[in-house]
Design a protein around this motif. Structure first.
Motif, PDB file in Angstrom:
ATOM      1  N   LEU A   1       2.550  11.117  -0.719  1.00  0.00           N
ATOM      2  CA  LEU A   1       1.840  10.209  -1.538  1.00  0.00           C
ATOM      3  C   LEU A   1       1.435   9.074  -0.631  1.00  0.00           C
ATOM      4  O   LEU A   1       2.122   8.207  -0.003  1.00  0.00           O
ATOM      5  CB  LEU A   1       2.469   9.809  -2.748  1.00  0.00           C
ATOM      6  N   ILE A   2      -0.105   8.535  -0.709  1.00  0.00           N
ATOM      7  CA  ILE A   2      -0.832   7.630   0.001  1.00  0.00           C
ATOM      8  C   ILE A   2      -1.359   6.465  -0.819  1.00  0.00           C
ATOM      9  O   ILE A   2      -1.961   6.954  -1.767  1.00  0.00           O
ATOM     10  CB  ILE A   2      -1.835   8.237   0.936  1.00  0.00           C
ATOM     11  N   CYS A   3      -1.201   5.107  -0.264  1.00  0.00           N
ATOM     12  CA  CYS A   3      -1.602   4.028  -1.067  1.00  0.00           C
ATOM     13  C   CYS A   3      -2.212   2.974   0.072  1.00  0.00           C
ATOM     14  O   CYS A   3      -1.289   2.640   0.849  1.00  0.00           O
ATOM     15  CB  CYS A   3      -0.455   3.538  -1.814  1.00  0.00           C
ATOM     16  N   ARG A   4      -3.503   2.705  -0.049  1.00  0.00           N
ATOM     17  CA  ARG A   4      -4.031   1.706   0.933  1.00  0.00           C
ATOM     18  C   ARG A   4      -4.569   0.696   0.053  1.00  0.00           C
ATOM     19  O   ARG A   4      -4.845   0.943  -1.102  1.00  0.00           O
ATOM     20  CB  ARG A   4      -5.086   2.298   1.535  1.00  0.00           C
ATOM     21  N   ALA A   5      -4.237  -0.667   0.772  1.00  0.00           N
ATOM     22  CA  ALA A   5      -4.841  -1.923   0.067  1.00  0.00           C
ATOM     23  C   ALA A   5      -5.456  -2.854   0.767  1.00  0.00           C
ATOM     24  O   ALA A   5      -5.012  -2.894   2.246  1.00  0.00           O
ATOM     25  CB  ALA A   5      -3.674  -2.511  -0.600  1.00  0.00           C
ATOM     26  N   SER A   6      -6.228  -3.485   0.387  1.00  0.00           N
ATOM     27  CA  SER A   6      -6.829  -4.554   1.243  1.00  0.00           C
ATOM     28  C   SER A   6      -6.470  -5.928   0.722  1.00  0.00           C
ATOM     29  O   SER A   6      -5.817  -6.037  -0.229  1.00  0.00           O
ATOM     30  CB  SER A   6      -8.305  -4.726   1.368  1.00  0.00           C
TER      31      SER A   6
END
Length: 386
Positions: free
Chosen positions: A160-165
């Motif tokens: 599971l992948i999660c990216r945030a700025s």
């Protein structure tokens, strides 16, 4: 001789006048320095939140007829000259005190992060100083780079992948929505270990198991409120497994009997009951059919109303989905009731109750045997003596 004496006194007089000349010259120099514009204090470095107002102050003394300008240090873009704004209405300049020129930026954007130059147009070279601002940006999930809901076959590897700025860069934390621990395996191991949360933009699940399915929360935080999260559902597909807690059941005639099976499967299954491997049972006055679902588990219940001899036999709970089919078998028989002198505990429903009742009857009959032998012995003795 007179000439030497005159020269001597001239020298003495000259030496006597030197301090006065030095003091006069120093006053001239100091007067020139005081007349030159000077920065009173550094601008400094400051931190502001996006959308708010940024304020930088440039304090100048002895400005005189000179002018103060603000520029972006990176590209030398002129923002203002004295109190006149050159670039954008988001910028404004005002004289806060007789000596402080304030640059205001509102509303603040992420691209406003950087250094700004306060400049005085002195000659032959301009005087300047620099102050910097950092713009804090709250976190935001980047949906294009973050996992959507995931479906996988049991024993597949899943990440599971999660990216945030955001600025500073956000920290990613994973939790289960149901507040249960996250089950993880080390690569090459069959055993799980539990963690309350997992930190990292990627959550690796090696040889995923049905017990790991559920809703996960990806939480991004960087100490700039508010923190944000995204819900990612992990579905683990596997064929049905049927578990029968009691395979042999007995009941007295005229009672209601409940048969139960537990089914584990995903995706959802079609479940039904068969009698003697032929008749499919339907919900109605005689049979009450129900299900209790929880995640990938289903509790199948069959209630047989007013149990009769025609209900004795074999019952099958059958479960099927797109990946396979499974069934469980239960056998139902009659428990015969004995005289009322027996305790109610002796007629409970269960596979061993009837046998226990028969054992108790046998024990009662064996207790009567010694009394019968005594009577026979007395009769023999009477015959011998008579």
């Amino acid at each position: 001789m007179k000439m030497y004496r005159k020269l001597f006194w001239t020298l003495i007089h000259g030496f006597a006048m030197l301090p006065t000349i030095a003091i006069r010259d120093s006053h001239v120099v100091n007067r020139k320095l005081v007349d030159v514009p000077q920065f009173e204090r550094p601008i400094g470095n400051h931190t502001f939140h996006i959308g708010k107002e940024a304020l930088l102050g440039c304090s100048v003394i002895n400005l005189g007829k000179h002018k103060v300008g603000w520029l972006r240090a990176e590209d030398q873009t002129v923002l203002s000259l004295n109190d006149r704004v050159v670039l954008s209405p988001r910028y404004s300049v005002n004289l806060d005190t007789p000596s402080t020129w304030q640059l205001r930026i509102r509303p603040l954007r992420a691209e406003d992060r950087g250094c700004y130059m306060c400049q005085i147009n002195t000659q032959p070279s301009m005087k300047w100083q620099i102050g910097c601002i950092d713009v804090y940006v709250p976190p935001d999930i980047i949906n294009e780079e973050t996992s959507a809901d995931v479906s996988a076959q049991e024993l597949d590897n899943v990440t599971l992948i999660c990216r945030a700025s955001g600025h500073p860069p956000p920290k990613i934390t994973w939790r289960r929505e149901d507040h249960e621990p996250i089950l993880l395996k080390k690569v090459g191991s069959r055993d799980f270990y539990k963690v309350e949360s997992y930190t990292g933009s990627s959550l690796p699940l090696w040889r995923v198991d049905r017990r790991q399915m559920g809703a996960f929360l990806c939480i991004a935080a960087n100490d700039v409120p508010p923190a944000v999260s995204k819900r990612i559902i992990l579905n683990v597909n596997f064929s049905p497994t049927v578990i029968v807690p009691n395979q042999l059941l007995g009941a007295p005639l005229g009672t209601d009997v409940v048969l139960e099976c537990t089914v584990e499967a995903y995706p959802n299954t079609i479940n039904y009951w068969l009698k003697n491997r032929g008749e499919m049972l339907l919900d109605g006055p005689k049979y009450v059919i129900g299900e209790e679902r929880s995640s990938y588990r289903v509790m199948m219940k069959l209630t047989i109303r007013y149990f009769s001899r025609s209900d004795i036999g074999t019952y099958n709970c059958v479960s099927t989905n797109s990946l396979g089919k499974s069934e469980g078998t239960l056998r139902l028989y009659e428990i015969k009731l004995y005289p009322s002198s027996q305790s109610s505990a002796e007629v409970n429903i269960g596979g061993l109750t009837e046998g226990a009742v028969k054992q108790k009857t046998f024990n009662n009959s064996t207790n009567k045997l010694p009394r019968t032998l005594n009577i026979i012995v007395l009769l023999i003795l009477l015959l011998l003596y008579c």
